[in-house]
Scaffold this motif. Structure first.
Motif, short mmCIF file in Angstrom:
data_model
loop_
_atom_site.label_atom_id
_atom_site.label_comp_id
_atom_site.label_asym_id
_atom_site.label_seq_id
_atom_site.Cartn_x
_atom_site.Cartn_y
_atom_site.Cartn_z
N SER A 133 -9.64 0.39 4.60
CA SER A 133 -9.37 1.82 4.52
C SER A 133 -10.69 2.59 4.57
N GLU A 134 -10.59 3.88 4.86
CA GLU A 134 -11.78 4.72 4.93
C GLU A 134 -12.48 4.80 3.57
N ASN A 135 -11.70 4.77 2.48
CA ASN A 135 -12.31 4.80 1.14
C ASN A 135 -13.15 3.55 0.90
N SER A 136 -12.63 2.40 1.28
CA SER A 136 -13.38 1.14 1.11
C SER A 136 -14.64 1.14 1.97
N VAL A 169 5.47 1.28 0.76
CA VAL A 169 4.16 1.76 0.32
C VAL A 169 3.07 1.13 1.16
N SER A 170 2.12 1.95 1.62
CA SER A 170 0.95 1.44 2.33
C SER A 170 -0.20 1.34 1.35
N GLY A 171 -0.58 0.12 1.00
CA GLY A 171 -1.60 -0.10 -0.03
C GLY A 171 -2.98 -0.32 0.55
N LYS A 172 -3.83 -1.03 -0.22
CA LYS A 172 -5.20 -1.29 0.20
C LYS A 172 -5.20 -2.08 1.50
N GLY A 173 -6.11 -1.69 2.41
CA GLY A 173 -6.20 -2.36 3.69
C GLY A 173 -4.98 -2.15 4.56
N ASP A 174 -4.26 -1.04 4.30
CA ASP A 174 -3.05 -0.70 5.06
C ASP A 174 -1.98 -1.79 4.97
N LYS A 175 -2.00 -2.56 3.89
CA LYS A 175 -0.97 -3.58 3.71
C LYS A 175 0.28 -2.93 3.12
N GLU A 176 1.41 -3.19 3.74
CA GLU A 176 2.66 -2.57 3.31
C GLU A 176 3.41 -3.47 2.33
N ARG A 177 4.09 -2.82 1.39
CA ARG A 177 4.96 -3.55 0.47
C ARG A 177 6.17 -2.68 0.14
N LEU A 178 7.23 -3.31 -0.31
CA LEU A 178 8.43 -2.60 -0.71
C LEU A 178 8.47 -2.54 -2.24
N VAL A 179 8.66 -1.35 -2.78
CA VAL A 179 8.69 -1.16 -4.23
C VAL A 179 10.05 -0.59 -4.62
N PRO A 180 10.73 -1.21 -5.58
CA PRO A 180 12.02 -0.67 -6.03
C PRO A 180 11.83 0.72 -6.63
N ILE A 181 12.83 1.56 -6.47
CA ILE A 181 12.79 2.89 -7.05
C ILE A 181 14.04 3.11 -7.89
N GLY A 182 13.84 3.60 -9.11
CA GLY A 182 14.96 3.80 -10.02
C GLY A 182 15.65 5.13 -9.79
N PRO A 183 16.83 5.31 -10.35
CA PRO A 183 17.61 6.54 -10.15
C PRO A 183 16.92 7.79 -10.69
N THR A 184 16.14 7.67 -11.77
CA THR A 184 15.46 8.85 -12.32
C THR A 184 14.41 9.38 -11.35
N THR A 185 13.57 8.48 -10.84
CA THR A 185 12.54 8.88 -9.88
C THR A 185 13.18 9.43 -8.61
N GLU A 186 14.21 8.76 -8.13
CA GLU A 186 14.92 9.22 -6.94
C GLU A 186 15.48 10.63 -7.15
N LYS A 187 16.04 10.87 -8.33
CA LYS A 187 16.63 12.18 -8.65
C LYS A 187 15.61 13.30 -8.53
N TYR A 188 14.41 13.11 -9.10
CA TYR A 188 13.43 14.19 -9.11
C TYR A 188 12.74 14.37 -7.76
N ILE A 189 12.62 13.30 -7.00
CA ILE A 189 12.11 13.44 -5.63
C ILE A 189 13.10 14.26 -4.81
N ASN A 190 14.39 13.99 -4.97
CA ASN A 190 15.40 14.72 -4.21
C ASN A 190 15.45 16.20 -4.59
N ILE A 191 15.28 16.50 -5.87
CA ILE A 191 15.25 17.90 -6.30
C ILE A 191 14.09 18.62 -5.61
#
Length: 298
Positions: free
Chosen positions: A21-24, A169-191
């Motif tokens: 990444s550019e930061n690294s 999620v695109s992490g360090k070195g542009d490596k992608e991973r899948l992260v579970p998301i709970g209903p509370t976080t999903e709710k506030y993102i949607n709002i």
């Protein structure tokens, strides 16, 4: 060969062949610039090809007077990588830092927040302000998904797979991973998306970026730090809080509640389980409870 010339080549190597990444890349560049400035200040006209172990020892000795062992160790590591690159490109035959050891470091335990403190920070957000719903969604995402601040600012709407229950999620070195998301976080993102973001005038290059500033552009890392620091001051929490504190709290609370360490490793995007194991040192009481509950000789 001039330092500026080889530095440009090295940055291109890190970018194109290592995929960093550019930061690294910026951090590695700063290590080399420190060394070249030190040579210049000490009137040493020494090139990257001819610099010796003795000269580097003196540089590190002077560096140790100004920075803590952790920063010193990081600089040594960065320079070792640079001289390995010089060997790879056949500019040098040996690494002058090969026999120079980094200072021994104690393992620094991360600061964490109690759930009540996280709730207090989120409650302190002024939801009547223009950016209130956005800021609540940001904190819920940092804590609910354990993201690094750069991962949060780079999060795209096209990375949200709420029907499947995860985000990409695109992490360090542009490596992608899948992260579970709970209903509370999903709710506030949607709002935020459906009630605030939808009414913004968005810059063309930021149409897919989830979290935006008031001008319709992506948020900077510095802005996320500012949001968190201001809320900490408002709530009177005296811990050294940063966006990364929510990531540490995410991992610690999962571990305390019985989550598997390898699952936490995958969610955090750690390459090595050793990095994740630092969280086993945060709450010794939890480990004792595990032994008492599961060991046959309890």
């Amino acid at each position: 060969m001039k330092w500026s010339q080889v530095l440009t080549d090295y940055e291109n190597y890190l970018r194109l062949e290592r995929g960093l990444s550019e930061n690294s890349i910026l951090n590695y560049s700063l290590d080399i610039k420190k060394l070249s400035r030190w040579l210049e200040n000490n009137e040493m006209a020494i090139s990257p090809i001819s610099i010796s172990e003795d000269t580097l020892q003196q540089f590190i000795y002077d560096l140790a007077k100004k920075v803590n062992p952790r920063s010193q160790s990081r600089t040594i590591s960065g320079l070792k990588g640079f001289f390995n690159y010089m060997i790879f490109e056949e500019y040098r035959k040996t690494n002058p830092l090969e026999l120079i050891d980094s200072p021994k470091l104690g393992r620094k335990l991360p600061d964490t927040l109690a759930l009540s403190e996280i709730d207090a920070l989120i409650t302190a957000i002024d939801l009547s302000s223009k950016q209130g719903e956005r800021n609540r969604a940001i904190l819920e995402t940092l804590y609910g998904c354990g993201l690094r601040v750069s991962e949060l600012t780079n999060l795209k709407i096209s990375d949200l797979f709420f029907d499947e229950g995860f985000i990409k999620v695109s992490g360090k070195g542009d490596k992608e991973r899948l992260v579970p998301i709970g209903p509370t976080t999903e709710k506030y993102i949607n709002i935020y998306r459906k009630e605030i973001r939808v009414h913004q005038k968005i810059k063309p290059q930021a149409m897919d970026t989830l979290f935006l500033n008031q001008h319709g552009s992506p948020l900077t890392r510095a802005m996320i730090f500012t949001i968190v620091k201001r809320l900490a001051e408002k709530t009177g929490i005296r811990k050294n809080i940063s966006p990364h504190t929510f990531r540490h709290s995410f991992a610690t609370h999962l571990l305390e509640n019985g989550a598997d360490l390898m699952a936490i490793q995958q969610m955090l995007g750690h390459e090595s389980i050793t990095t994740t194991e630092i969280y086993t040192h945060v709450d010794r009481r939890h480990l004792s409870e595990v032994i008492n509950k599961f060991h046959p000789r309890k």
